[in-house]
Motif scaffolding. Structure first.
Motif, PDB file in Angstrom:
ATOM      1  N   CYS A 166       0.862  -1.181   0.000  1.00  0.00           N
ATOM      2  CA  CYS A 166       0.000   0.000   0.000  1.00  0.00           C
ATOM      3  C   CYS A 166       0.899   1.232   0.000  1.00  0.00           C
ATOM      4  CB  CYS A 166      -0.899   0.002   1.232  1.00  0.00           C
ATOM      5  SG  CYS A 166      -2.011  -1.415   1.334  1.00  0.00           S
ATOM      6  N   THR A 167       0.480   2.287  -0.657  1.00  0.00           N
ATOM      7  CA  THR A 167       1.372   3.423  -0.877  1.00  0.00           C
ATOM      8  C   THR A 167       1.725   4.178   0.400  1.00  0.00           C
ATOM      9  OG1 THR A 167      -0.504   4.888  -1.361  1.00  0.00           O
ATOM     10  CG2 THR A 167       0.513   3.741  -3.226  1.00  0.00           C
ATOM     11  N   THR A 353       7.984   5.301   1.642  1.00  0.00           N
ATOM     12  CA  THR A 353       6.732   4.870   1.018  1.00  0.00           C
ATOM     13  C   THR A 353       6.398   5.799  -0.142  1.00  0.00           C
ATOM     14  OG1 THR A 353       5.348   6.228   2.487  1.00  0.00           O
ATOM     15  CG2 THR A 353       5.876   4.000   3.223  1.00  0.00           C
ATOM     16  N   ALA A 354       5.608   5.295  -1.084  1.00  0.00           N
ATOM     17  CA  ALA A 354       5.262   6.091  -2.267  1.00  0.00           C
ATOM     18  C   ALA A 354       4.478   7.334  -1.904  1.00  0.00           C
ATOM     19  CB  ALA A 354       4.462   5.230  -3.246  1.00  0.00           C
ATOM     20  N   ALA A 355       3.549   7.208  -0.948  1.00  0.00           N
ATOM     21  CA  ALA A 355       2.676   8.336  -0.619  1.00  0.00           C
ATOM     22  C   ALA A 355       3.431   9.510  -0.024  1.00  0.00           C
ATOM     23  CB  ALA A 355       1.579   7.877   0.334  1.00  0.00           C
ATOM     24  N   ALA A 356       4.594   9.258   0.572  1.00  0.00           N
ATOM     25  CA  ALA A 356       5.370  10.357   1.147  1.00  0.00           C
ATOM     26  C   ALA A 356       5.763  11.371   0.081  1.00  0.00           C
ATOM     27  CB  ALA A 356       6.613   9.817   1.844  1.00  0.00           C
ATOM     28  N   HIS A 361      -0.495  16.978   0.077  1.00  0.00           N
ATOM     29  CA  HIS A 361      -0.520  16.640   1.500  1.00  0.00           C
ATOM     30  C   HIS A 361      -1.412  17.614   2.268  1.00  0.00           C
ATOM     31  CE1 HIS A 361       2.497  13.389   2.120  1.00  0.00           C
ATOM     32  NE2 HIS A 361       2.825  13.751   0.883  1.00  0.00           N
ATOM     33  N   ILE A 362      -2.154  17.074   3.222  1.00  0.00           N
ATOM     34  CA  ILE A 362      -3.130  17.852   3.993  1.00  0.00           C
ATOM     35  C   ILE A 362      -2.441  18.432   5.222  1.00  0.00           C
ATOM     36  CG2 ILE A 362      -5.413  17.774   5.086  1.00  0.00           C
ATOM     37  CD1 ILE A 362      -5.433  16.945   2.143  1.00  0.00           C
ATOM     38  N   PRO A 363      -2.691  19.700   5.552  1.00  0.00           N
ATOM     39  CA  PRO A 363      -2.092  20.270   6.766  1.00  0.00           C
ATOM     40  C   PRO A 363      -2.492  19.466   8.008  1.00  0.00           C
ATOM     41  CG  PRO A 363      -3.037  22.000   5.409  1.00  0.00           C
ATOM     42  CD  PRO A 363      -3.471  20.708   4.797  1.00  0.00           C
TER      43      PRO A 363
END
Length: 458
Positions: A166-167, A353-356, A361-363
């Protein structure tokens, strides 16, 4: 063999709890004596978690605290946080001229099983080498096994590792590839624990969906579960039960539902690794292989034999790119699903991780606010479910303590019923046996869950 003392501190998931118990038993066989006070220990071991950034911070903070509390002890770090390179960096505390190492001996998750066989006082600083990549981990199921458990409801580990990637998830980097436990070993351990007086076993793994992927001759998770139930039910039906730690919605197809309904020992309770309900967010998470709605379809199918069932979920809010429309989709899903509880987490970026590296990105404050809204929606569902529990004529309590475990006469007893609702037996009668499943009936609610009394109490 000379006696030496050790102290274990465990963070994270049920699999970590299981592995700590296996280490505890192995060290006791080697002459070790566990102590509650780390200052009295020769060996202090931190079994760490890295699923979130907070988990990694907690491990580092524990190491610094234990260094002060037990300066004479050999301090060992193991577990998932020990697999990450950053944890090896020395830390400079205020007033110190030289930075201090985080631990004397670092055993990454990939090599944790080595601790089962090494006499701990003989370990050298050689353990402080940089962690090897998870790809170099053993390709077989790590040889952890237990004969007992410190808690009344033991974990039964059947699988390790995950290959889905998972990302957002760092677990494949820390736990390595999928490895499945041989079915006979699972059955033998289950029998030991149940015959030892435990009334409930939690069947656990890192990703139960992948059970058998590395060993097709073992079958898949559903074949393992139904075989275990068939072998254990003649001896333990009505006396003990099995609970499943976590499933994915995609596992709850027709075969999964049929398997659950065919079992005599399995609790009418599911915990689901849901993560979100928005298809767009699930795809970005790398979890586009299921629809959230399949959970609702499975609940309807299960209701034929499970008219009452506990239902929990893991949910992540604030994933990169998540919109208000995605949050509304999740809130609508929660309102339409009979959750009895959920664990709601703000997204935590994990390096590697990929999502990093995703945009959008949400505050932090907004992530917390979105998580708050979903927690409130879950709390409303939980309130409905718990009030409905008051209509149950009876239920079976698995107590958090067994007979003779330091319980004072008249002391309140805590545990869970088959639906995984926390229960409190406020004034247990003298001589009430707590081994096995205790028949109780609900009498009220408090902030923690149900108040219950033994069946037969006037």
């Amino acid at each position: 063999m000379s006696t030496w003392k050790f102290h274990l501190l465990t963070f994270g998931c049920k699999v970590n709890q299981y592995e700590s118990q296996s280490l505890r038993e192995a060290w006791q066989r080697q002459g070790g004596e566990e102590c509650d006070d780390p200052a009295a220990a020769d060996i202090v071991c931190v079994n760490s978690c890295a699923i979130t950034a907070k988990g990694e911070r907690d491990a580092r903070a524990a190491l610094l605290r234990l260094r002060r509390t037990a300066p004479q002890a050999r301090l060992i770090l193991t577990g998932c946080a020990a697999q990450l390179p950053g944890v090896l960096e020395p830390v400079r505390r205020r007033g110190e001229q030289q930075p201090q190492p985080t631990a004397d001996c670092i055993i990454p998750q990939a090599r944790k099983a080595q601790l089962l066989h090494a006499l701990l006082p003989s370990l050298t600083d050689g353990g402080r080498q940089a962690p090897q990549a998870a790809a170099n981990a053993a390709q077989t199921f790590p040889p952890f096994a237990i004969d007992g458990f410190r808690r009344a409801r033991p974990v039964l580990k059947v699988q390790d590792g995950c290959e889905h990637r998972c990302t957002y998830c760092i677990v494949p980097l820390t736990r390595g590839r999928c490895r499945s436990r041989e079915p006979q070993a699972v059955l033998d351990e289950a029998r030991r624990l149940l015959r030892g007086g435990h009334a409930e076993l939690m069947i656990s793994g890192i990703n139960l969906r992948q059970y058998g992927r590395d060993r097709p001759d073992y079958g898949d998770f559903w074949s393992l579960l139904t075989w275990l139930d068939r072998e254990l039910a003649p001896e333990f039906a009505g006396k003990a039960r099995l609970r499943i730690s976590s499933l994915e919605p995609g596992q709850l197809d027709a075969r999964g539902v049929d398997s659950l309904l065919s079992c005599r020992l399995v609790c009418p309770h599911l915990h689901i690794s849901l993560q979100h309900a928005s298809p767009q967010v699930l795809r970005r998470m790398g979890r586009g292989h299921y629809r959230a709605e399949s959970l609702q379809e499975a609940v309807r199918a299960l209701s034929a034999q499970w008219p009452v069932m506990g239902l929990g979920a893991d949910i992540i809010l604030g994933f990169p790119g998540e919109t208000e429309a995605d949050v509304d989709c999740l809130l609508d899903f929660v309102a339409a699903t009979p959750f009895s509880y959920a664990h709601v987490f703000p997204y935590s970026a994990r390096p590697g991780t990929a999502a990093a590296g995703f945009a959008g990105h949400i505050p932090p404050q907004e992530k917390q606010e979105r998580a708050r809204r979903v927690r409130e929606a879950v709390a409303r569902q939980q309130e409905v479910f718990r009030r409905a529990q008051l209509a149950q004529p009876d239920m079976l309590l698995a107590a958090d303590v067994a007979d003779g475990e330091g319980r004072q006469e008249g002391q309140a007893i805590r545990g869970v019923n088959e639906f995984y609702v926390p229960c409190r037996l406020v004034t247990p009668p003298a001589g009430l046996p707590l081994s096995g499943l205790v028949p109780v009936r609900p009498t009220g609610l408090d902030a923690a869950g149900l108040l219950v009394e033994p069946v037969g109490t006037p």
